[in-house]
Design a protein around this motif. Structure first.
Motif, PDB file in Angstrom:
ATOM      1  N   LYS A  72     -15.160 -74.958 -84.524  1.00 34.61           N
ATOM      2  CA  LYS A  72     -15.760 -73.882 -84.851  1.00 34.61           C
ATOM      3  C   LYS A  72     -17.054 -73.515 -84.084  1.00 34.61           C
ATOM      4  N   ALA A  73     -17.731 -74.296 -84.002  1.00 38.86           N
ATOM      5  CA  ALA A  73     -19.242 -74.260 -82.938  1.00 38.86           C
ATOM      6  C   ALA A  73     -18.888 -73.945 -81.798  1.00 38.86           C
ATOM      7  N   ILE A  74     -17.621 -74.403 -81.310  1.00 34.12           N
ATOM      8  CA  ILE A  74     -17.340 -74.064 -79.553  1.00 34.12           C
ATOM      9  C   ILE A  74     -16.702 -72.618 -79.613  1.00 34.12           C
ATOM     10  N   GLU A  75     -15.808 -72.396 -80.738  1.00 33.88           N
ATOM     11  CA  GLU A  75     -15.256 -70.954 -80.647  1.00 33.88           C
ATOM     12  C   GLU A  75     -16.434 -69.985 -80.737  1.00 33.88           C
ATOM     13  N   ASN A  76     -17.409 -69.959 -81.477  1.00 35.97           N
ATOM     14  CA  ASN A  76     -18.465 -69.167 -81.531  1.00 35.97           C
ATOM     15  C   ASN A  76     -19.244 -69.278 -80.066  1.00 35.97           C
ATOM     16  N   LEU A  77     -19.401 -70.415 -79.338  1.00 33.94           N
ATOM     17  CA  LEU A  77     -20.021 -70.275 -78.089  1.00 33.94           C
ATOM     18  C   LEU A  77     -19.276 -69.849 -77.198  1.00 33.94           C
ATOM     19  N   LYS A  78     -18.002 -69.707 -76.932  1.00 31.62           N
ATOM     20  CA  LYS A  78     -17.082 -69.016 -76.354  1.00 31.62           C
ATOM     21  C   LYS A  78     -17.356 -67.640 -76.428  1.00 31.62           C
ATOM     22  N   GLU A  79     -17.319 -67.176 -77.521  1.00 28.61           N
ATOM     23  CA  GLU A  79     -17.801 -65.528 -77.729  1.00 28.61           C
ATOM     24  C   GLU A  79     -19.105 -65.268 -77.036  1.00 28.61           C
ATOM     25  N   VAL A  80     -20.111 -65.997 -77.309  1.00 32.35           N
ATOM     26  CA  VAL A  80     -21.352 -65.820 -76.657  1.00 32.35           C
ATOM     27  C   VAL A  80     -21.099 -65.918 -75.052  1.00 32.35           C
ATOM     28  N   TYR A  81     -20.506 -66.785 -74.591  1.00 29.56           N
ATOM     29  CA  TYR A  81     -19.793 -67.053 -73.164  1.00 29.56           C
ATOM     30  C   TYR A  81     -19.338 -65.704 -72.645  1.00 29.56           C
ATOM     31  N   GLN A  82     -18.408 -65.365 -73.265  1.00 26.44           N
ATOM     32  CA  GLN A  82     -17.548 -64.019 -72.903  1.00 26.44           C
ATOM     33  C   GLN A  82     -18.513 -62.781 -72.869  1.00 26.44           C
ATOM     34  N   GLN A  83     -19.424 -62.781 -74.063  1.00 27.99           N
ATOM     35  CA  GLN A  83     -20.639 -61.653 -73.866  1.00 27.99           C
ATOM     36  C   GLN A  83     -21.163 -61.651 -72.725  1.00 27.99           C
ATOM     37  N   CYS A  84     -21.652 -62.895 -72.479  1.00 26.57           N
ATOM     38  CA  CYS A  84     -22.713 -63.011 -71.151  1.00 26.57           C
ATOM     39  C   CYS A  84     -21.817 -62.587 -69.890  1.00 26.57           C
ATOM     40  N   LEU A  85     -20.442 -62.875 -69.794  1.00 27.74           N
ATOM     41  CA  LEU A  85     -19.785 -62.626 -68.673  1.00 27.74           C
ATOM     42  C   LEU A  85     -19.513 -61.215 -68.407  1.00 27.74           C
ATOM     43  N   GLU A  86     -19.500 -60.513 -69.739  1.00 27.80           N
ATOM     44  CA  GLU A  86     -19.175 -58.870 -69.663  1.00 27.80           C
ATOM     45  C   GLU A  86     -20.592 -58.063 -69.458  1.00 27.80           C
ATOM     46  N   GLY A  87     -21.815 -58.977 -69.742  1.00 29.04           N
ATOM     47  CA  GLY A  87     -22.830 -58.251 -69.375  1.00 29.04           C
ATOM     48  C   GLY A  87     -23.564 -57.684 -70.779  1.00 29.04           C
ATOM     49  N   GLN A  88     -22.897 -58.040 -72.030  1.00 30.46           N
ATOM     50  CA  GLN A  88     -23.391 -57.713 -73.339  1.00 30.46           C
ATOM     51  C   GLN A  88     -24.602 -58.305 -73.807  1.00 30.46           C
ATOM     52  N   VAL A  89     -24.623 -59.514 -73.321  1.00 30.79           N
ATOM     53  CA  VAL A  89     -25.940 -60.365 -73.874  1.00 30.79           C
ATOM     54  C   VAL A  89     -26.918 -60.550 -72.489  1.00 30.79           C
ATOM     55  N   ASN A  90     -28.150 -60.347 -72.740  1.00 27.42           N
ATOM     56  CA  ASN A  90     -29.254 -60.521 -71.826  1.00 27.42           C
ATOM     57  C   ASN A  90     -29.230 -62.203 -71.482  1.00 27.42           C
ATOM     58  N   ASP A  91     -29.373 -62.404 -70.415  1.00 28.76           N
ATOM     59  CA  ASP A  91     -29.493 -63.988 -69.681  1.00 28.76           C
ATOM     60  C   ASP A  91     -30.822 -64.330 -70.034  1.00 28.76           C
TER      61      ASP A  91
END
Length: 91
Positions: A72-91
């Motif tokens: 479950k933790a990994i699934e949530n982190l995958k979402e964060v990672y995807q948002q980073c790739l799409e520029g939706q999250v500040n690095d």
């Protein structure tokens, strides 16, 4: 009659969910540091906070194995990672 029911319901919720104005700590989060404090203090978003929560409780909650919580933790982190790739999250 409705007001009395709402008042009684609120008292029951407060007695069962809160201690001294803070949420009651479920046994699977018992420890010196609470996940909600880290989430707040570090300014984690929903997905990051969920990942942290699952890591902290991994293998301690009835009905959930350590592997299930880590997944479950990994699934949530995958979402964060995807948002980073799409520029939706500040690095």
């Amino acid at each position: 009659m409705q007001e009395k029911f709402v008042s009684e319901s609120s008292e029951i919720v407060n007695e069962t969910l809160f201690v001294n104005g803070r949420p009651r700590i479920p046994f699977h989060y018992e420890g010196e540091i609470q996940p909600w404090d880290v989430i707040r203090d570090w300014g984690l978003d929903f997905w990051e906070g969920n990942a942290l929560k699952y890591i902290c409780r991994a293998g301690r909650k009835d009905g959930n194995s350590r592997a299930q919580d880590i997944r479950k933790a990994i699934e949530n982190l995958k979402e964060v990672y995807q948002q980073c790739l799409e520029g939706q999250v500040n690095d």
